[in-house]
Scaffold this active site. Structure first.
Site, PDB file in Angstrom:
ATOM      1  N   TYR A   1      -9.508   3.531   0.894  1.00 45.81           N
ATOM      2  CA  TYR A   1      -8.047   3.659   0.775  1.00 45.81           C
ATOM      3  C   TYR A   1      -7.642   4.991   0.138  1.00 45.81           C
ATOM      4  O   TYR A   1      -6.459   5.352   0.170  1.00 45.81           O
ATOM      5  CB  TYR A   1      -7.449   2.503  -0.055  1.00 45.81           C
ATOM      6  CG  TYR A   1      -7.655   1.115   0.500  1.00 45.81           C
ATOM      7  CD1 TYR A   1      -8.167   0.906   1.782  1.00 45.81           C
ATOM      8  CD2 TYR A   1      -7.343  -0.012  -0.258  1.00 45.81           C
ATOM      9  CE1 TYR A   1      -8.368  -0.374   2.269  1.00 45.81           C
ATOM     10  CE2 TYR A   1      -7.538  -1.296   0.235  1.00 45.81           C
ATOM     11  CZ  TYR A   1      -8.062  -1.467   1.488  1.00 45.81           C
ATOM     12  OH  TYR A   1      -8.259  -2.748   1.973  1.00 45.81           O
TER      13      TYR A   1
ATOM     14  N   HIS B   1     -17.130  -3.855   2.611  1.00 47.12           N
ATOM     15  CA  HIS B   1     -15.841  -3.864   3.308  1.00 47.12           C
ATOM     16  C   HIS B   1     -15.922  -4.472   4.713  1.00 47.12           C
ATOM     17  O   HIS B   1     -15.089  -5.291   5.088  1.00 47.12           O
ATOM     18  CB  HIS B   1     -15.306  -2.422   3.364  1.00 47.12           C
ATOM     19  CG  HIS B   1     -13.827  -2.325   3.509  1.00 47.12           C
ATOM     20  ND1 HIS B   1     -13.096  -1.326   2.911  1.00 47.12           N
ATOM     21  CD2 HIS B   1     -12.936  -3.088   4.185  1.00 47.12           C
ATOM     22  CE1 HIS B   1     -11.818  -1.486   3.207  1.00 47.12           C
ATOM     23  NE2 HIS B   1     -11.692  -2.536   3.980  1.00 47.12           N
TER      24      HIS B   1
HETATM   25  N1  LIG Z   1     -10.685  -6.142   3.688  1.00 48.04           N
HETATM   26  C1  LIG Z   1     -10.032  -5.648   4.712  1.00 48.04           C
HETATM   27  O1  LIG Z   1     -10.619  -5.332   5.754  1.00 48.04           O
HETATM   28  C2  LIG Z   1      -8.571  -5.466   4.627  1.00 48.04           C
HETATM   29  C3  LIG Z   1      -7.952  -5.569   3.405  1.00 48.04           C
HETATM   30  N2  LIG Z   1      -6.592  -5.401   3.289  1.00 48.04           N
HETATM   31  C4  LIG Z   1      -5.996  -5.604   1.945  1.00 48.04           C
HETATM   32  O2  LIG Z   1      -5.020  -6.626   2.043  1.00 48.04           O
HETATM   33  C5  LIG Z   1      -3.766  -6.149   1.561  1.00 48.04           C
HETATM   34  C6  LIG Z   1      -2.622  -6.843   2.256  1.00 48.04           C
HETATM   35  O3  LIG Z   1      -2.708  -6.728   3.659  1.00 48.04           O
HETATM   36  P1  LIG Z   1      -1.682  -5.867   4.543  1.00 48.04           P
HETATM   37  O4  LIG Z   1      -2.385  -5.518   5.800  1.00 48.04           O
HETATM   38  O5  LIG Z   1      -1.123  -4.815   3.723  1.00 48.04           O
HETATM   39  O6  LIG Z   1      -0.571  -6.914   4.973  1.00 48.04           O
HETATM   40  P2  LIG Z   1       0.506  -7.872   4.277  1.00 48.04           P
HETATM   41  O7  LIG Z   1       0.454  -9.118   5.062  1.00 48.04           O
HETATM   42  O8  LIG Z   1       0.327  -7.903   2.815  1.00 48.04           O
HETATM   43  O9  LIG Z   1       1.892  -7.183   4.651  1.00 48.04           O
HETATM   44  C7  LIG Z   1       2.333  -5.993   4.111  1.00 48.04           C
HETATM   45  C8  LIG Z   1       3.594  -5.592   4.871  1.00 48.04           C
HETATM   46  O10 LIG Z   1       4.591  -6.596   4.715  1.00 48.04           O
HETATM   47  C9  LIG Z   1       5.737  -6.056   4.067  1.00 48.04           C
HETATM   48  N3  LIG Z   1       6.155  -7.030   3.064  1.00 48.04           N
HETATM   49  C10 LIG Z   1       5.562  -7.302   1.876  1.00 48.04           C
HETATM   50  N4  LIG Z   1       6.184  -8.302   1.247  1.00 48.04           N
HETATM   51  C11 LIG Z   1       7.197  -8.686   2.057  1.00 48.04           C
HETATM   52  C12 LIG Z   1       8.193  -9.683   1.948  1.00 48.04           C
HETATM   53  N5  LIG Z   1       8.251 -10.489   0.882  1.00 48.04           N
HETATM   54  N6  LIG Z   1       9.086  -9.807   2.956  1.00 48.04           N
HETATM   55  C13 LIG Z   1       9.023  -8.991   4.021  1.00 48.04           C
HETATM   56  N7  LIG Z   1       8.091  -8.027   4.185  1.00 48.04           N
HETATM   57  C14 LIG Z   1       7.185  -7.896   3.207  1.00 48.04           C
HETATM   58  C15 LIG Z   1       5.294  -4.761   3.451  1.00 48.04           C
HETATM   59  O11 LIG Z   1       6.336  -3.817   3.436  1.00 48.04           O
HETATM   60  P3  LIG Z   1       6.783  -3.091   2.067  1.00 48.04           P
HETATM   61  O12 LIG Z   1       5.579  -2.418   1.509  1.00 48.04           O
HETATM   62  O13 LIG Z   1       7.851  -2.158   2.517  1.00 48.04           O
HETATM   63  O14 LIG Z   1       7.300  -4.195   1.173  1.00 48.04           O
HETATM   64  C16 LIG Z   1       4.190  -4.313   4.409  1.00 48.04           C
HETATM   65  O15 LIG Z   1       4.745  -3.655   5.527  1.00 48.04           O
HETATM   66  C17 LIG Z   1      -3.869  -4.633   1.799  1.00 48.04           C
HETATM   67  O16 LIG Z   1      -2.925  -3.920   1.025  1.00 48.04           O
HETATM   68  C18 LIG Z   1      -5.290  -4.360   1.397  1.00 48.04           C
HETATM   69  O17 LIG Z   1      -5.387  -4.313  -0.019  1.00 48.04           O
HETATM   70  C19 LIG Z   1      -5.824  -5.163   4.396  1.00 48.04           C
HETATM   71  C20 LIG Z   1      -6.392  -5.026   5.630  1.00 48.04           C
HETATM   72  C21 LIG Z   1      -7.817  -5.168   5.853  1.00 48.04           C
HETATM   73  O1  LIG Z   2      -7.174  -1.967   5.114  1.00 45.53           O
HETATM   74  C1  LIG Z   2      -8.365  -2.243   5.227  1.00 45.53           C
HETATM   75  O2  LIG Z   2      -9.022  -2.727   4.299  1.00 45.53           O
HETATM   76  C2  LIG Z   2      -9.053  -2.022   6.489  1.00 45.53           C
HETATM   77  O3  LIG Z   2     -10.173  -2.391   6.624  1.00 45.53           O
HETATM   78  C3  LIG Z   2      -8.345  -1.313   7.612  1.00 45.53           C
HETATM   79  O4  LIG Z   2      -9.190  -1.224   8.721  1.00 45.53           O
HETATM   80  C4  LIG Z   2      -7.141  -2.005   8.100  1.00 45.53           C
HETATM   81  O5  LIG Z   2      -7.544  -3.173   8.668  1.00 45.53           O
HETATM   82  C5  LIG Z   2      -6.431  -1.105   9.030  1.00 45.53           C
HETATM   83  O6  LIG Z   2      -5.565  -0.402   8.585  1.00 45.53           O
HETATM   84  C6  LIG Z   2      -6.766  -1.047  10.463  1.00 45.53           C
HETATM   85  O7  LIG Z   2      -5.904  -0.200  11.131  1.00 45.53           O
END
Ligand SMILES: NC(=O)C1=CN([C@@H]2O[C@H](COP(=O)(O)OP(=O)(O)OC[C@H]3O[C@@H](n4cnc5c(N)ncnc54)[C@H](OP(=O)(O)O)[C@@H]3O)[C@@H](O)[C@H]2O)C=CC1
Ligand SMILES: O=C(O)C(=O)[C@@H](O)[C@H](O)C(=O)CO
Length: 276
Positions: free
Chosen positions: A49, A107
């Site tokens: 990140y 990851h």
């Molecule tokens: N291990 C892995 O492979 C992965 C891990 N992750 C982790 O998981 C976390 C969360 O997943 P993520 O993909 O970000 O998705 P989320 O499901 O947490 O959604 C985030 C999005 O939703 C919006 N949002 C947040 N709260 C609200 C609300 N109450 N109402 C409406 N919209 C909302 C945010 O906008 P805004 O910011 O404008 O509020 C943002 O665009 C990531 O930040 C990361 O730390 C994510 C992907 C892959």
């Molecule tokens: O956000 C994470 O942890 C990821 O592993 C990313 O791959 C995430 O899923 C993403 O942004 C894919 O476009």
């Protein structure tokens, strides 16, 4: 007081965490500091990140004591292998400004490289050496986890996977339950997309006087799944944490369970997806 869920290594983690990716150029330090002020005590980052330094800065700026916070970070594909994983830990710890990491995850498995077992051996040793408190994986299927167990005898404490009402992962969760693995949900809000307009959820939210996001996060928590919603918006950070003053009925949970489409929103099959 923060509600916690027990891990299979004798420790525990909060029942909800704060995601930090992506913060779209925003100040990750300010987001982390505000999240701690709101009450989050589980912070999710990753070497990939490229925000660990800012997350560490947010931790230092906050009056919340370091030992109250569970900091999660992750070993990316480019650091797979025993030595690589140890280097990844060292790089993350340095960037975060921490001597120990509370929860270190692999990851993605990147099966084509076939190095995730050696990566896991490094995490097992880091835990034995007291440098990492708890160890786990992310995006691992049951087959991947069985290989870790067969090779090392150590079961991950956590598996962080995509999980929301449109992709509920029932089989994977049953495997976790059988092996004492806590399920963490990434993209718990479906990244704020169509899920939050889903009529069934809107109806439940209106009947409870809460937001759809809060219903979705409560659905996770009531099933022992740890969601890690991300928001760069201070009001939504607060709203997403405010999910402990109401509950869902069995009928409401059953209605949400019918929304499962059985497929991930993004094309990231852990058997083939590669992220370095
Ligand atoms: N291990 C892995 O492979 C992965 C891990 N992750 C982790 O998981 C976390 C969360 O997943 P993520 O993909 O970000 O998705 P989320 O499901 O947490 O959604 C985030 C999005 O939703 C919006 N949002 C947040 N709260 C609200 C609300 N109450 N109402 C409406 N919209 C909302 C945010 O906008 P805004 O910011 O404008 O509020 C943002 O665009 C990531 O930040 C990361 O730390 C994510 C992907 C892959
Ligand atoms: O956000 C994470 O942890 C990821 O592993 C990313 O791959 C995430 O899923 C993403 O942004 C894919 O476009």
């Amino acid at each position: 007081m923060t509600q916690t869920i027990a891990l299979n290594d004798g420790t525990s983690i909060p029942t909800i965490g704060f995601g930090t990716y992506p913060h779209d150029g925003d100040d990750s330090a300010a987001n982390t500091e505000h999240a701690l002020e709101v009450g989050y005590r589980l912070i999710d980052t990753a070497l990939s990140y490229e925000n660990e330094a800012e997350v560490g800065e947010g931790l230092r700026r906050s009056p919340v004591s370091r030992d109250e916070v569970i900091v999660t970070t992750k070993v990316p594909g480019r650091h797979h292998g025993y030595d690589g994983a140890r280097e990844s830990f060292a790089a993350s710890a340095k960037a975060l400004g921490l001597e120990t990491i509370d929860l270190l995850l692999i990851h993605w498995p990147l099966p084509r490289l076939d190095k995730y077992v050696d990566t896991w051996r490094a995490l097992v040793d880091l835990q034995k050496e007291g440098l990492v408190r708890s160890i786990g994986v992310s995006n691992f299927t049951p087959d991947h986890i069985r290989r870790l167990q067969d090779a090392t005898g150590v079961t991950p404490a956590v598996n962080q996977i995509e999980l929301h009402p449109y992709f509920q992962q029932h089989e994977q969760r049953a495997f976790h339950a059988e092996h004492g693995i806590v399920t963490e949900a990434w993209s718990p809000l479906g990244r704020g997309g169509d899920l939050l307009k889903e009529p069934t959820l809107v109806e439940i939210a209106e009947s409870l006087g809460v937001s759809v996001g809060q219903v979705v996060l409560r659905w996770h928590i009531e099933q022992g799944i740890v969601p890690i919603p991300k928001s760069k918006n201070p009001d939504r950070q607060r709203e997403n944490f405010d999910v402990f003053s109401f509950s869902l009925t069995e009928d409401q949970i059953a209605a949400i369970n019918t929304l499962d489409k059985g497929t991930p929103i993004w094309d990231q099959d852990p058997n083939v997806y590669e992220e370095f």
